[in-house]
Motif scaffolding. Structure first.
Motif, PDB file in Angstrom:
ATOM      1  N   VAL A  56       0.870  -1.180   0.000  1.00  0.00           N
ATOM      2  CA  VAL A  56       0.000   0.000   0.000  1.00  0.00           C
ATOM      3  C   VAL A  56       0.904   1.227   0.000  1.00  0.00           C
ATOM      4  N   LYS A  57       0.677   2.101  -0.965  1.00  0.00           N
ATOM      5  CA  LYS A  57       1.493   3.310  -1.099  1.00  0.00           C
ATOM      6  C   LYS A  57       0.697   4.528  -0.681  1.00  0.00           C
ATOM      7  N   ALA A  58       1.414   5.626  -0.522  1.00  0.00           N
ATOM      8  CA  ALA A  58       0.778   6.886  -0.140  1.00  0.00           C
ATOM      9  C   ALA A  58      -0.293   7.285  -1.139  1.00  0.00           C
ATOM     10  N   GLU A  59      -0.064   7.005  -2.411  1.00  0.00           N
ATOM     11  CA  GLU A  59      -1.047   7.360  -3.433  1.00  0.00           C
ATOM     12  C   GLU A  59      -2.353   6.592  -3.253  1.00  0.00           C
ATOM     13  N   ASP A  60      -2.263   5.360  -2.720  1.00  0.00           N
ATOM     14  CA  ASP A  60      -3.471   4.579  -2.438  1.00  0.00           C
ATOM     15  C   ASP A  60      -4.270   5.225  -1.305  1.00  0.00           C
ATOM     16  N   ILE A  61      -3.556   5.687  -0.298  1.00  0.00           N
ATOM     17  CA  ILE A  61      -4.210   6.364   0.814  1.00  0.00           C
ATOM     18  C   ILE A  61      -4.871   7.647   0.314  1.00  0.00           C
ATOM     19  N   GLU A  62      -4.158   8.385  -0.520  1.00  0.00           N
ATOM     20  CA  GLU A  62      -4.685   9.630  -1.068  1.00  0.00           C
ATOM     21  C   GLU A  62      -5.960   9.381  -1.873  1.00  0.00           C
ATOM     22  N   LEU A  63      -5.919   8.385  -2.746  1.00  0.00           N
ATOM     23  CA  LEU A  63      -7.096   8.056  -3.549  1.00  0.00           C
ATOM     24  C   LEU A  63      -8.253   7.567  -2.678  1.00  0.00           C
ATOM     25  N   ALA A  64      -7.951   6.752  -1.688  1.00  0.00           N
ATOM     26  CA  ALA A  64      -8.989   6.222  -0.818  1.00  0.00           C
ATOM     27  C   ALA A  64      -9.651   7.320   0.022  1.00  0.00           C
ATOM     28  N   SER A  65      -8.906   8.369   0.292  1.00  0.00           N
ATOM     29  CA  SER A  65      -9.460   9.433   1.139  1.00  0.00           C
ATOM     30  C   SER A  65     -10.409  10.364   0.376  1.00  0.00           C
TER      31      SER A  65
END
Length: 66
Positions: A56-65
C-alpha cells in the motif's frame, strides 16, 4: 477500547483549540478516528491489489481518502 494512544489524541484536541479535555472525549475521538482509519486502510488495500501490488502506497491512501 481503541488501539490509538490517548495522549496524542488529547494533543490533537488541544491543537484544535480545546482548553480542557475529558478522558471520555479523548477515548471517543480515538475510537472514531480508528474506525475511519480502518475504513480508509481497507479501501487503500483494495486499490493496491487492483493495481497488482501487495504494498500500500501513499497514493493509495490519497485516492482512498477522496
Amino acid at each position: 477500547m481503541s488501539e490509538l494512544p490517548i495522549a496524542p489524541i488529547k494533543r490533537l484536541l488541544k491543537n484544535a483549540g480545546a482548553s480542557r479535555i475529558s478522558e471520555d472525549a479523548a477515548i471517543k475521538l480515538a475510537d472514531v478516528l480508528e474506525e475511519i482509519g480502518e475504513d480508509l486502510a481497507r479501501d487503500a488495500t483494495k486499490l493496491a491489489k487492483h493495481a497488482g501490488r501487495k504494498t500500500v502506497k501513499a497514493e493509495d491512501i490519497e485516492l482512498a481518502s477522496k
